[in-house]
Design a protein around this motif. Structure first.
Motif, PDB file in Angstrom:
ATOM      1  N   ILE A 135       0.829  -1.212   0.000  1.00 16.11           N
ATOM      2  CA  ILE A 135       0.000   0.000   0.000  1.00 16.11           C
ATOM      3  C   ILE A 135       0.858   1.255   0.000  1.00 16.11           C
ATOM      4  O   ILE A 135       0.645   2.171  -0.795  1.00 16.11           O
ATOM      5  CB  ILE A 135      -0.955  -0.009   1.211  1.00 16.11           C
ATOM      6  N   THR A 136       1.834   1.330   0.896  1.00 15.19           N
ATOM      7  CA  THR A 136       2.605   2.575   1.009  1.00 15.19           C
ATOM      8  C   THR A 136       3.420   2.855  -0.243  1.00 15.19           C
ATOM      9  O   THR A 136       3.522   4.002  -0.679  1.00 15.19           O
ATOM     10  CB  THR A 136       3.539   2.537   2.236  1.00 15.19           C
ATOM     11  N   ALA A 154       9.105   0.379   1.759  1.00 21.64           N
ATOM     12  CA  ALA A 154       9.002  -0.254   3.073  1.00 21.64           C
ATOM     13  C   ALA A 154      10.055   0.246   4.054  1.00 21.64           C
ATOM     14  O   ALA A 154       9.799   0.346   5.261  1.00 21.64           O
ATOM     15  CB  ALA A 154       9.094  -1.770   2.926  1.00 21.64           C
ATOM     16  N   ASN A 155      11.244   0.595   3.551  1.00 23.02           N
ATOM     17  CA  ASN A 155      12.306   1.014   4.471  1.00 23.02           C
ATOM     18  C   ASN A 155      12.063   2.407   5.048  1.00 23.02           C
ATOM     19  O   ASN A 155      12.795   2.844   5.932  1.00 23.02           O
ATOM     20  CB  ASN A 155      13.672   0.948   3.788  1.00 23.02           C
ATOM     21  N   ARG A 156      11.046   3.122   4.535  1.00 24.81           N
ATOM     22  CA  ARG A 156      10.705   4.419   5.113  1.00 24.81           C
ATOM     23  C   ARG A 156       9.303   4.402   5.747  1.00 24.81           C
ATOM     24  O   ARG A 156       8.691   5.448   5.926  1.00 24.81           O
ATOM     25  CB  ARG A 156      10.812   5.522   4.060  1.00 24.81           C
ATOM     26  N   VAL A 157       8.825   3.218   6.064  1.00 25.98           N
ATOM     27  CA  VAL A 157       7.597   3.081   6.849  1.00 25.98           C
ATOM     28  C   VAL A 157       8.004   3.003   8.315  1.00 25.98           C
ATOM     29  O   VAL A 157       8.711   2.081   8.722  1.00 25.98           O
ATOM     30  CB  VAL A 157       6.799   1.833   6.435  1.00 25.98           C
ATOM     31  N   LEU A 158       7.590   3.974   9.091  1.00 24.90           N
ATOM     32  CA  LEU A 158       7.994   4.084  10.494  1.00 24.90           C
ATOM     33  C   LEU A 158       6.882   3.589  11.411  1.00 24.90           C
ATOM     34  O   LEU A 158       5.739   3.407  10.989  1.00 24.90           O
ATOM     35  CB  LEU A 158       8.331   5.549  10.814  1.00 24.90           C
ATOM     36  N   GLU A 180      12.529  11.347  -1.874  1.00 30.22           N
ATOM     37  CA  GLU A 180      13.387  10.378  -1.181  1.00 30.22           C
ATOM     38  C   GLU A 180      13.384  10.549   0.338  1.00 30.22           C
ATOM     39  O   GLU A 180      13.984   9.741   1.052  1.00 30.22           O
ATOM     40  CB  GLU A 180      14.823  10.480  -1.705  1.00 30.22           C
ATOM     41  N   GLU A 181      12.679  11.573   0.845  1.00 30.11           N
ATOM     42  CA  GLU A 181      12.636  11.811   2.293  1.00 30.11           C
ATOM     43  C   GLU A 181      11.252  11.572   2.893  1.00 30.11           C
ATOM     44  O   GLU A 181      11.105  11.609   4.105  1.00 30.11           O
ATOM     45  CB  GLU A 181      13.086  13.245   2.608  1.00 30.11           C
ATOM     46  N   ARG A 182      10.277  11.315   2.069  1.00 32.32           N
ATOM     47  CA  ARG A 182       8.917  11.160   2.595  1.00 32.32           C
ATOM     48  C   ARG A 182       8.782   9.841   3.346  1.00 32.32           C
ATOM     49  O   ARG A 182       9.350   8.819   2.960  1.00 32.32           O
ATOM     50  CB  ARG A 182       7.891  11.223   1.462  1.00 32.32           C
TER      51      ARG A 182
END
Length: 506
Positions: free
Chosen positions: A413-414, A422-426, A472-474
């Motif tokens: 989804i993200t 996935a590596n920026r899902v906190l 790239e930062e979101r």
């Protein structure tokens, strides 16, 4: 004009026609050779700059079916019912279009139709009352089913009853699990089964989850729902058929009309235009990922992505969101057409918008002041759109996400809906414990956790934690979990979004 095929399944209720869609679809299944297999067109939008500001999806939907019918194509629309307390009484007006692109009697849609919202509210509130009685009887120690109201009130966000013994809460009827159940169900038997699988609360001493069917005669609740399960038939100002069924919000719920109404419309018409609430990241995402992939709704043959010119151009930091929505749908194999819904004073933006669309590789934009011109303003712009519907479209049919783990569903989804890998899902502090508790509760209730469809709960005006950051930062942050086991949904809060919001005073 109501099609003759529906005569035996329709009845007059007040000022409207109601349709027994469940019985009608039984006939369709028995004699499929007698019916059509209409193609679905999804009308969605750019994420609005402000949640209270509409982009014109319903106006576009109505103008589009009017224009298609002018071109000799049998088209119909399936819409959600607006929420009286928020939509009809709020600053963005009702949910029935406007100007020349509106329903013939918009006041009927905006102010309650034949009482569907009230019947759904009565059913869930009766369940809540049964749960309170179950506390008195020692069956429950806590109540998990919130009460609902169609009228928002700040005082309802947190409620204590019985001298403070029970903590309860209210949500708006469109955000309720009962609304989701009716939206997703394709038979009365399915409605009864889903209601029975709602988690009523926790048992005394053990704390184990208790399902509604463990202590309630669920058939009584189905009877309370009554004719809320039956779509209402209306028409556009030009006489085009419009079916209205259910009304879940797109940010905190499903944001789509009832699946049975869409199935019915596809059996009767060649093109069925379905409007999904808020943006492509909200109701649009839920149509594709929940309605289609999880519950077998028709995959769109095409999509129309609506934006006001000012939404696209006002804030340079947010201009990425509209191209993202269009490209995402194209990448899924859905022919996606940018629709610029002009408002007064925006005509001079057209040359630059057309040039930008060409630079971005979009299909040729469909443009119109639909309030002023209605479907007539679109008739001569639809050649490419109609060709896309006539071409062979097998749809995009990946393996159902029901087979994926929770983590894989979140990543899917993200990345696909918000552009965040996935590596920026906190995870908010404490989320791991919240998720573990939800897993344990579902397991004790005898429900497969990974079989629940993930439903993001988010602000309708944002896609990520901060949409103004470079791509790239979101990030996206997982904050809270809520189980709607009857609807088969797992709510994941991504941003702060109220289920009892307040309307704007106008």
């Amino acid at each position: 004009m109501l099609t003759e095929q529906l005569n035996d399944y329709s009845f007059t209720y007040g000022d409207l026609k109601k349709i027994d869609a469940f019985a009608f679809m039984d006939n369709v299944k028995a004699h499929p050779e007698n019916f059509k297999r209409g193609k679905v067109v999804l009308v969605t939008a750019s994420t609005p700059l402000k949640a209270s500001r509409g982009e014109g999806k319903t106006t576009t939907t109505i103008a589009l079916i009017d224009a298609l019918r002018r071109r000799g194509i049998d088209a119909a629309a399936v819409l959600r019912q607006p929420s009286m307390g928020i939509t009809a009484a709020g600053s963005k007006g009702g949910a029935s279009g406007g100007g020349k692109s509106t329903l013939a009697h918009p006041e009927l849609a905006d102010w309650g139709l034949t009482g569907e919202m009230g019947r759904i509210a009565d059913a869930q509130n009766l369940l809540a009352a049964f749960c309170e009685k179950a506390v008195d009887d020692g069956v429950l120690a806590t109540v998990s089913i919130p009460r609902v109201s169609e009228t928002p009130s700040r005082s309802l966000r947190k409620v204590q009853v019985d001298g403070g013994k029970l903590n309860e809460r209210f949500v708006l009827t469109p955000a309720s699990e009962m609304m989701q159940i009716i939206t997703l169900s394709r038979s009365l038997t399915e409605i009864e089964e889903r209601i029975g699988n709602m988690i009523a609360g926790a048992a005394p001493e053990t704390g184990k989850p208790v399902l509604v069917k463990d202590f309630v005669d669920v058939e009584r609740i189905v009877r309370v729902v009554g004719n809320a399960v039956q779509p209402a038939y209306m028409e556009s100002g030009e006489g085009s058929p419009v079916y209205i069924h259910c009304g879940p919000f797109g940010n905190v719920s499903l944001g789509i009309p009832g699946l049975i109404a869409v199935d019915m419309a596809c059996a009767l018409h060649d093109v069925v235009v379905v409007e999904a609430g808020y943006g492509a990241d909200a109701g649009g995402q839920k149509w594709l990922d929940i309605a289609c992939r999880e519950y077998g709704a028709p995959w769109p043959a095409a999509a129309v992505v609506v934006t006001r010119a000012t939404t696209w151009r006002d804030d340079p930091a947010l201009q990425w969101r509209y191209p993202f929505a269009v490209n995402r749908l194209e990448n899924l194999g859905i022919a996606s057409f940018p629709m610029i819904n002009l408002w007064e004073g925006e005509d001079d933006e057209l040359p630059q918008l057309r040039a930008t669309a060409q630079e971005l590789g979009f299909r040729r934009p469909i443009v119109g002041n639909l309030w002023c011109d209605g479907g007539e303003g679109l008739v001569n712009q639809l050649d490419e759109f109609i060709s896309s519907l006539e071409s062979v479209n097998t749809g995009y049919s990946p393996e159902s996400k029901a087979a994926l783990s929770f983590a894989d569903k979140i990543a899917f989804i993200t990345e696909n809906s918000y552009g965040v890998p996935a590596n920026r899902v906190l995870e908010k502090e404490g989320f791991t414990d919240i998720l573990a508790a939800a897993r344990a509760e579902v397991k004790e209730a005898g429900i497969d956790f990974d079989n629940l469809a993930v439903l993001p709960v988010k602000s309708p005006a944002t896609m990520t934690d901060d949409d103004t950051l470079p791509a790239e930062e979101r990030t996206v942050t997982l904050k809270k979990v809520e189980i709607h086991s009857g609807a088969g949904l797992l709510h994941i809060n991504l941003t702060t979004s109220l289920t009892t919001p307040m309307p704007k005073i106008v």
